[in-house]
Design an enzyme around this catalytic site. Sequence first.
Site, PDB file in Angstrom:
ATOM      1  N   GLN A   1      20.869  27.005  10.758  1.00  0.00           N
ATOM      2  CA  GLN A   1      20.371  27.254  12.202  1.00  0.00           C
ATOM      3  C   GLN A   1      18.828  27.760  11.613  1.00  0.00           C
ATOM      4  OE1 GLN A   1      18.862  30.352  12.564  1.00  0.00           O
ATOM      5  NE2 GLN A   1      20.613  32.040  12.165  1.00  0.00           N
TER       6      GLN A   1
ATOM      7  N   ASN B   1      21.071  44.774  17.915  1.00  0.00           N
ATOM      8  CA  ASN B   1      21.761  45.488  18.965  1.00  0.00           C
ATOM      9  C   ASN B   1      20.869  46.403  19.944  1.00  0.00           C
ATOM     10  OD1 ASN B   1      23.912  44.289  17.701  1.00  0.00           O
ATOM     11  ND2 ASN B   1      25.177  46.413  17.297  1.00  0.00           N
TER      12      ASN B   1
ATOM     13  N   GLU C   1      27.006  32.177  20.839  1.00  0.00           N
ATOM     14  CA  GLU C   1      26.896  32.747  19.484  1.00  0.00           C
ATOM     15  C   GLU C   1      27.347  34.332  19.675  1.00  0.00           C
ATOM     16  OE1 GLU C   1      23.628  33.693  16.104  1.00  0.00           O
ATOM     17  OE2 GLU C   1      23.142  33.193  18.147  1.00  0.00           O
TER      18      GLU C   1
END
Lengths: 365, 365, 383, 383
Positions: free
Chosen positions: C125, C364, C243
């Site tokens: 990616q 996060n 994802e």
Amino acid sequence: MDFTFTDEQRQLQEIAGKLAARSGHPRVLPPEDTSSAFDEQTWQLLSEQLGAPSLAVPERFDGAGYGLLESMIVLEALGAQLVPGPFLGSPILTAQAVLATGDEQAGQRLLPGIASGERIAALAWSEPGNDWPEGGFDCTATERDGEWSLTGHKVHVLDAARADVLLVAAEAAGTGPALFELTAPARTTASVPMDRTRELGEVRLDAAPARLLGSAGCGAAVLRRCRAVAAAAVATEQIGAARRWLPEIVAYTKTREQFGRPIGSFQALKHRLADCHVATEAAYSLCWAANWAVSTGDEQAEQLASMAKSACCEAYSAVAAEGVQMHGGLGITWEHEAHLHLKRAHSGQQLFGTPRRHRELLHRG
Amino acid sequence: MDFTFTDEQRQLQEIAGKLAARSGHPRVLPPEDTSSAFDEQTWQLLSEQLGAPSLAVPERFDGAGYGLLESMIVLEALGAQLVPGPFLGSPILTAQAVLATGDEQAGQRLLPGIASGERIAALAWSEPGNDWPEGGFDCTATERDGEWSLTGHKVHVLDAARADVLLVAAEAAGTGPALFELTAPARTTASVPMDRTRELGEVRLDAAPARLLGSAGCGAAVLRRCRAVAAAAVATEQIGAARRWLPEIVAYTKTREQFGRPIGSFQALKHRLADCHVATEAAYSLCWAANWAVSTGDEQAEQLASMAKSACCEAYSAVAAEGVQMHGGLGITWEHEAHLHLKRAHSGQQLFGTPRRHRELLHRG
Amino acid sequence: MDLALSDADIAFRDHVREWLRTNVPAEPLASLETAEGFEQHRAWEQRLHAAGLSAVSWPREYGGAEATLLQWVLFEEEYYAAGAPGRVSQNGLFLLAPTLLQNGTDEQRARILPEIAAGTEIWAQAWSEPGAGSDLAGLRSSARRTDGGWLLSGLKTWSSRAAFADRAFGLFRTDPEQQRHRGLSYFMFPLDAPGVTVRPIQRLDGKPAFAELALDEVFVPDADVIGTPGDGWRIAMSTASNERGLTLRSPGRFLATARDLLREPGALDDTPTGERVVDAWIDAQAYRLATFETVTKIAEGGQVGAEASLNKLFWSELDLELHELGLRLQGPLAELTGPDAPAAGRWQDGHLFALAGPIYAGTNEVQRNVAAERLLGLPKGAR
Amino acid sequence: MDLALSDADIAFRDHVREWLRTNVPAEPLASLETAEGFEQHRAWEQRLHAAGLSAVSWPREYGGAEATLLQWVLFEEEYYAAGAPGRVSQNGLFLLAPTLLQNGTDEQRARILPEIAAGTEIWAQAWSEPGAGSDLAGLRSSARRTDGGWLLSGLKTWSSRAAFADRAFGLFRTDPEQQRHRGLSYFMFPLDAPGVTVRPIQRLDGKPAFAELALDEVFVPDADVIGTPGDGWRIAMSTASNERGLTLRSPGRFLATARDLLREPGALDDTPTGERVVDAWIDAQAYRLATFETVTKIAEGGQVGAEASLNKLFWSELDLELHELGLRLQGPLAELTGPDAPAAGRWQDGHLFALAGPIYAGTNEVQRNVAAERLLGLPKGAR
């Protein structure tokens, strides 16, 4: 009561700080290079220019006759820059072990070389599954015709493969644990620790000739002293690194922009960094109280050292973890400094008793 | 595999939710009022209109013959609104205890009254220093001429002072723990728990006449079943409250302004509330898996119930603590709802085994 | 509500279990992040494919087995429980393929998906750039229109698998006038194309798990643009939601790790570490059950939206905790690497890998913003 | 660096220890938050005063003993270790007095400080308003100029001690044209003055530890304004820095609590709770040592500025942890109140009290902002 350093101590702090910061050590070795982390040049400067290994060695053993406190000031500076080398293992830990045995002859024999930095001494202590205990060693010491010989397997020995002098903690039948000096070269192997800024090794002894240090049966008390010294020393390294690294993390968050703003302006990050600061400063006070106590032989030395080890390791681990997270992708690469702190924090936790082990000691104490 | 409720179950959920929300119970009693938390009217509505106490009772005992799962749906709604009353203690815990003994006669005798809501049953289980064990009771059961009598001291008994039927876990010499039904009124005293939305009490027995339920020696298995049911039930109450209270905390932070902005726009608060949401939703999945397992008698029921108890209590405690902190000054007054959650979270933790105790059970299991 | 598995699901699971039992190599393959290991893993993908197990949930025409979503989750549980090799095809299987299935052309699907399923083409990616990590909308790499296609230029980084992979996919700015989310397009390109320079980056375990990709006027034909030019952000977000959602991190991995953890000496002692071990194990079970709940929801026609953020937070922090505990249980031995490392370095390697979890695929911090704003409805903007 | 106590300090500490040993009531006084208990605590303050120990660090002319700051910290350690009664004079001693010493007139000091030291006048604080908690600059209560003084109006809340105290101090807006920090002035007023209505507020233990104060044109003479009108914010911040810094929360309290905690059955078991107990105990020791470090710094002419935020964070979270652990060690018994409560409800009462710690005197969220911005230099503004 006075918590501040003397002018002389401040001067030492400054000089050691500069020396450590200038240390030529490449902070990030290539991953395939598992060679020594030892920084010869810094060690020479420390020994020759600063006389650092001699600081805590009494004058009668050719030392400078200052205290352990002064050694810890230097160690903090070295720890702050993750400078590898035998400063913790040799002139602090092993020299203090020799002094703790009260063996004047051993002092005469060993300490001048340690103090000058010309000889590197190591203390072989832990055994597989028995981490830095006061006794109960599998390694045995046997006396025959006044000569001692040692048989056993020692692990996690700081500077094992580099040491000129090897002290070994072993169990003598009847009299219990004691410290011995090997009188012939031992079979040592270097380990490859996760934290490449430390040298660890193993020692295998098969009827290796040795000398008893001090009197038979004094080993447990000597090792308790060693554990307090080592705990305070590791705490000092860890908190030194935490207090140098945290401002650098902060500086990075002030320059790294995402969503059109420096990431250090996001409140959630600010609060986490504030928490790191709180933990670090609290641990720092404990650290220096412990250093004062182990230096003066205060009755609270063991307890304070265990507290300092626990608090400083936890604080540094928190800082190191935030260092990785706040650096994002950079933090998880080999090329960047962030991972060195993570690994150094881990090795500091493990050496000479985990925080958990030191909490257990406090439970008992 | 299907994790969703049937239409009928959803309907029940909705009705129970409305009933609980309309519950006339004044959420905040004055501090000096240590009187009963029992909400007579809601109990009548639950029993008469909804038939809630009968849901998990088999039809042969005049129950509605649904499952425990349906009872848990109602319990979640009641827990969400902190509605006091014997729903957990009587038709869930004690009725399931009777069923677990396999004693058909006892079922005929006791369950119709419990199912109709007319009789309230309580299970006297814990003893001082021995919290909800499978056996090893100080309370002894002695048989003489076919008649049993019990002597002992039971604590933390839900609805003790209100119960019409008292089951007691006691140790019978030779055959071990078993469940007994008292056949004469017992000496009960109401405690004043920190969480006033629950009624707890003590029972003191001095050669109290009793009947054995089921066969001698079945006590340990019955109590394991009771512990799984109770753990799942408390988990259900706790997570119900957490999932109703968290959105209200969120709503408050959207209206309360400080520094010219709703406090809910401060990132540090947002992240903490997000963490509460994560914990709550994860615990919710565990809770319903446990409820399904205890309802169907799945082999993983005990394990899932312990996991759910642990996770739901921890999640609710976190939500309750943030509820206090986010409400600021309001959060630490008696007048505001926030403290009720804090206290309810605490009592839920304690009842039928702390999260720590349930982790221990998992260790063993 | 019925949490029992159907007979068909049990049969599927048993088939997978049996195949894995007889086919998973007894000796672990060489590290995926080495040239040798990469090829070993590619060969393993080909074996999986031959057994119809490389992409179980895909349509048969592309090499799949048309398994249900639930069966896919069961497949993953069995896969990790069996200690089967890491999936070198992961980027293609779980990121690119869902994008093509949703936004690609029939020609693209027919050309690309079978190669992914067969393990003959391995994808990297190419999302992040040095100045655009969490803030993906800040990216600057550009695509300039040319005859029959586009010329890509710019610098991509943290490109996982790119050191050894065949091709890559990512976003480039096709309209330099437009800002942020607008004017981006979704491209696929070969890593050996003229103008592509791949510089491996060493992960903190020293392995080249990422690479930096320097692109200098790399030609991409129109056939390798996914969707409409300018629509890249929307398409990428649908991939990103994949994802971050179910597909990248099925519970199987964490269940297997939790099970391994329980087997370590001392894991079940009633000590502070033992308590954390049990908590982590509970969390792994909770993640499993929450996944089944989501699968049920999807099976009934529901959508997974911002809830994916909860998943990302949950699994990434769980993974870190599991591995920290693994290290903790080794005590000082955990400090040793190489031949001296306990459990063949399993916890150390896993720990270093897990550290990336809270960072990649949207840090996060970003996930917590999403959870707070989209799930709880807290005010946006001021952070 | 020398952490040993001087002979003079040891002599002072021993004197205090001995006086407390013979004078602290064997039975605890009634709760400070009841009319009866309030008067018992006032009488205790008067006994302390008679022994010269009510305000040890003050100048002798105001009733103090001119002890050093270090000695004051030692006094506090002894005081809490002896289990002596809570200080009903706390607001006067630790909030108002430092303000007057720094910003008051000689007349104010001579009139007010001796009454505080003697326990004859008990003060409440009147900072917060319903719309201004953490954001103190948002307050709206006003003071209007009148002959020889001011007329105060508005609503104050979370006024601690106000249910039973004699007087109160706080900020009021004297210049309605000015915004936020400007145009505020610092007033003292009697709680029984005409126009003052005191409505007690029950704390979450049900005790009236706070009150709401409704003020309706309450007359305050010029003599009871502290500092220059309009300068209230600056003056209050110097008090607040005191409140958040050393004086409000000396380590003594937490050391005593930590020691009590260690004595609970099970506290020293090698269990998860035992580990947290030891950690909390270490934190109490760290707070003690950090305080000594600060005291040394001040003795050498240093200033305590934003570091006070660290203190506030540290002690308030430590206090909560200590009491949570106290509850945890009681197990289910902790659920019982009244005569059935273990340890006479000490841990329950303390826990409910400790919950206020992270909220009052500037919430810990505000303290974290201060620590991040002023100590670490992180960007302000966006939060």
